[in-house]
Enzyme design. Structure first.
Site, short mmCIF file in Angstrom:
data_model
loop_
_atom_site.label_atom_id
_atom_site.label_comp_id
_atom_site.label_asym_id
_atom_site.label_seq_id
_atom_site.Cartn_x
_atom_site.Cartn_y
_atom_site.Cartn_z
N ARG A 412 0.85 -1.19 0.00
CA ARG A 412 0.00 0.00 0.00
C ARG A 412 0.89 1.25 0.00
O ARG A 412 1.64 1.48 0.95
CB ARG A 412 -0.90 0.02 1.24
CG ARG A 412 -1.85 -1.17 1.36
CD ARG A 412 -2.99 -1.09 0.38
NE ARG A 412 -3.77 -2.32 0.32
CZ ARG A 412 -4.81 -2.60 1.10
NH1 ARG A 412 -5.18 -1.73 2.03
NH2 ARG A 412 -5.47 -3.73 0.97
N GLU A 414 0.53 4.24 0.78
CA GLU A 414 -0.15 5.27 1.55
C GLU A 414 0.87 5.97 2.45
O GLU A 414 1.57 5.33 3.22
CB GLU A 414 -1.25 4.65 2.42
CG GLU A 414 -2.34 3.94 1.63
CD GLU A 414 -3.33 3.24 2.53
OE1 GLU A 414 -3.14 3.27 3.77
OE2 GLU A 414 -4.28 2.65 2.01
N ARG A 420 -0.56 2.23 13.23
CA ARG A 420 -1.21 0.99 12.78
C ARG A 420 -1.15 0.76 11.28
O ARG A 420 -1.80 -0.14 10.77
CB ARG A 420 -2.67 0.97 13.25
CG ARG A 420 -3.55 2.04 12.63
CD ARG A 420 -4.98 1.89 13.12
NE ARG A 420 -5.91 2.62 12.29
CZ ARG A 420 -7.18 2.27 12.11
NH1 ARG A 420 -7.64 1.20 12.69
NH2 ARG A 420 -7.97 2.98 11.34
N HIS A 421 -0.39 1.59 10.54
CA HIS A 421 -0.29 1.44 9.10
C HIS A 421 1.13 1.07 8.67
O HIS A 421 2.10 1.58 9.22
CB HIS A 421 -0.71 2.73 8.38
CG HIS A 421 -2.18 2.97 8.41
ND1 HIS A 421 -2.79 3.75 9.37
CD2 HIS A 421 -3.17 2.53 7.59
CE1 HIS A 421 -4.09 3.79 9.15
NE2 HIS A 421 -4.35 3.06 8.08
N GLU A 563 -10.03 -2.28 13.36
CA GLU A 563 -10.35 -3.19 12.27
C GLU A 563 -9.17 -4.10 11.95
O GLU A 563 -8.04 -3.64 11.80
CB GLU A 563 -10.72 -2.38 11.03
CG GLU A 563 -10.89 -3.22 9.78
CD GLU A 563 -10.32 -2.53 8.55
OE1 GLU A 563 -9.79 -3.24 7.69
OE2 GLU A 563 -10.38 -1.28 8.46
N SER A 566 -11.46 -6.74 6.53
CA SER A 566 -12.48 -6.08 5.72
C SER A 566 -12.92 -7.06 4.65
O SER A 566 -12.08 -7.70 4.01
CB SER A 566 -11.92 -4.80 5.08
OG SER A 566 -12.94 -4.10 4.40
N ARG A 614 -1.51 -6.69 12.22
CA ARG A 614 -2.46 -5.98 13.08
C ARG A 614 -3.16 -6.95 14.03
O ARG A 614 -3.44 -6.61 15.18
CB ARG A 614 -3.48 -5.23 12.23
CG ARG A 614 -4.20 -4.15 13.03
CD ARG A 614 -5.15 -3.32 12.18
NE ARG A 614 -4.44 -2.42 11.29
CZ ARG A 614 -5.06 -1.52 10.52
NH1 ARG A 614 -6.39 -1.43 10.55
NH2 ARG A 614 -4.37 -0.73 9.74
#
Length: 640
Positions: A412, A414, A420-421, A563, A566, A614
């Site tokens: 990712r 991002e 948490r990323h 979360e 998903s 996670r």
């Protein structure tokens, strides 16, 4: 405001006259704008809101100077001018600033000097050890102690690796046995004519003891040179210890094998640590003083330096991860991580799932959007996979496998510097055909996680305890039948708790955490499923809710209010799939092969993607996902 009113009075009395109405009007306008700006600042309005007023006021001041030949402002107090030298206030402020800067510079210099001295002391200790080592090795005691020849697989014994005993298996029932063990030299200290060594292998440690002696008939003694050698080997070196296992009168503090110790008869260094340690293992093993937050931004710089109480900063740990991984807590964290993957695979295989391996090089974004790592693929644009989503659908719904899973990397792009990323993580993905309702998927997922949680408790007891010793956490609470609530109910629970949350808006991280607390208090569980998410916040391939076009047949799964999965029922009808892709702004040509795979008959299906790091982070109550990623990749880190 009082200052502004005085400014108006002074200015009008000194610079405006009843006969000069234009100057008076100009003065009034400047004062009014000044009052408006002061009021805006007092109300904490943004600069963008009052900046136009400031520009207007500055233009009027220029006009004022052109008309009067003077700067706009109150008349100077001549009495103060007479008694106080010009620039005295500025001089005082400047002196104070100089003092502050000097003080900070001195403090910084003191810190640097302290670091320099500590570094020199460490280097001096290492030099002394090496000198002692060289001195001790000059005598011919090679069979009893010394540097072992480099292991180059030149030869092997009949017993082979069975000659060595694992430190974790040493127990008092083995008293009197001769044992050969290998591990890292955790600590060593000399006491009079003796040496005490703590040897560490993975999670386990044992104390090894030697005292100078002349030896008994038929037995070799322990020369003083051997004591010097044992205490001179640098910490973290790899050593072999041979001796007799004994049971001490009192348990050995600081050793996991506290009921036994080894009376050393031979001590050899297999591989010597030659570089100075960037931090001490004792510091890296210290328990957390306070519990960090597990949400919000992550400050790389703040975590670079040493933490309070001699603890090691997170970034320093990651810079030298190969050493940091040796701590009992980290050894345990990644054994728990391994077990999560094992249990995930075990359960799904038992439910007739097939493990697959999908490509990570794609011609287009796997889920749409711009958060992908792009690359050149022999002159063609390509990207790294954000998810195995499209391929696992092809395999399960179109390829005839019906139930599939994968454990593999996910990328990712991002720029999220949070706790948490990550830019690369391990995905635990599953996809399955359904007969009539996507609840069939939720039932499998609920039972899967209960199997994982039960398995961790049954198989990782010692590891969980070692993590608790350093990072205290509460055991995860979960129900045998997993709790499921819909999105509207979750939003309602938040509003009842005084939190603003619309039924059709995505949950913020803070609201997810708050909902987790509410669910824990109301239902006594840290683990739950929430479904029927708004369609607008889900990927293009998500099946819309047939009863409400604003909702979707999608769901998230939460641990401790965050979360970890998903998923959704997927669209298996090509026409609807193309329609949803266009609504997301995705060029259908880039996913043509994916859409085409549903034109030859496709099973209704659904699934989900789990972030492995996670899951481990939240199960163990860790405050930062970098603690559950062996070699994390975030926007600021791509090494080691």
């Amino acid at each position: 405001l009082d200052a502004i009113n005085k400014l108006i009075t002074d200015t009008m009395s000194n610079e405006a006259t009843p006969s000069d109405s234009a100057i008076a009007e100009l003065t009034s306008q400047i004062a009014t704008l000044g009052a408006s700006i002061a009021s805006a600042k007092k109300e904490n309005k943004t600069k963008e809101e009052w900046d136009p007023l400031l520009k207007q006021m500055l233009a009027l001041k220029i006009e004022y100077k052109e008309k009067t030949g003077k700067e706009y402002g109150p008349a100077k107090d001549s009495s103060k001018e007479a008694t106080k030298p010009k620039g005295e206030d500025n001089q005082e402020a400047s002196d104070k600033n100089k003092e502050k800067r000097a003080k900070k510079a001195a403090e910084k210099a003191a810190r640097e000097e302290k670091k320099r001295k500590q570094r020199e002391e460490r280097e001096a200790r290492e030099r002394e050890k090496l000198e002692n080592l060289a001195k001790a090795s000059s005598e011919d005691w090679s069979k009893v102690f010394g540097d072992a020849p480099m292991i180059q697989s030149k030869s092997k014994s009949e017993e082979g690796a069975a000659r060595w005993t694992k430190i974790g298996t040493l127990a008092k029932e083995m008293e009197g046995r001769k044992v050969l063990v290998r591990g890292h030299l955790h600590t060593s200290r000399g006491v009079g004519k003796g040496a005490f060594v703590l040897l560490r292998s993975s999670l386990f440690t044992v104390q090894c003891v030697a005292f100078e002696s002349s030896g008994k008939e038929g037995q070799a003694g322990i020369p003083s040179a051997m004591i010097k050698y044992m205490t001179g080997v640098p910490v973290e070196s790899i050593v072999d210890v041979y001796g007799t296992l004994t049971v001490p009168k009192n348990p050995v503090e600081g050793a996991t094998q506290s009921n036994v110790e080894i009376q050393v008869e031979a001590f050899h260094c297999v591989h010597k640590a030659t570089a100075a340690m960037p931090f001490q293992m004792e510091d890296a093993c210290r328990p957390d003083l306070v519990k960090e937050t597990d949400v919000g931004a992550y400050d790389h710089e703040a975590n670079q330096s040493a933490a309070e109480g001699g603890r090691v900063g997170q970034e320093t740990r990651l810079d030298h991860r190969w050493i940091d991984l040796r701590t009992p807590a980290n050894q345990s964290i990644f054994r728990v991580q391994s077990m999560v993957c094992t249990l995930f695979r075990e359960y799904l295989l038992s439910q007739n799932f097939v493990e697959i391996h999908t490509p990570k090089l794609l011609s287009g974004a796997s889920e749409g959007g711009a958060d992908v790592f792009t690359l050149d693929y022999f002159g063609k644009p390509a990207c790294l996979s954000m998810s195995p989503q499209l391929h696992k659908q092809m395999a399960a719904a179109c390829g005839g496998f019906e139930r599939v899973f994968e454990i593999g990397p996910v990328f990712r792009a991002e720029n999220s510097n949070t706790r948490r990323h990550l830019c690369e993580f391990t995905g635990l993905d599953m996809e399955m055909a359904i007969m009539e309702h996507y609840d069939e998927v939720l039932d499998v997922l609920g039972d899967l996680f209960v199997y994982i949680f039960d398995g961790l408790k049954e198989r990782c007891g010692p590891e969980l305890e070692r993590v608790k010793e350093q990072h205290g956490f509460e055991d995860l609470q979960y129900l045998r039948k997993t709790l499921k609530i819909d999105y509207a109910t979750g939003c309602k629970l938040l509003r009842e708790a005084g939190v603003e949350q619309d039924d059709y808006e995505d949950l913020s991280t803070e609201n997810e955490k708050k909902l987790g607390d509410i669910v824990k208090e109301k239902y006594n569980t840290d683990f739950f499923i929430m479904d029927k998410y708004p369609l607008a916040v889900r990927p293009f391939y998500t099946m819309p809710d047939p009863n409400n076009p604003k909702l979707s047949n999608s769901y998230d799964i939460f641990i401790r209010g965050q979360e970890i999965l998903s998923g959704a029922q997927r669209i298996h009808e090509p026409t609807l799939l193309e329609e949803r892709a266009k609504a997301w702004g995705i060029d259908v040509k880039t996913i043509a092969s994916y859409v085409d795979s549903f034109r030859n008959g496709a099973l209704p299906h659904g699934g989900g993607g789990i972030g492995m790091e996670r899951v481990v982070m939240l199960y163990l109550g860790l405050p930062n996902i970098r603690k559950s990623s062996m070699f994390p990749r975030d926007p600021r880190r791509i090494a080691p």
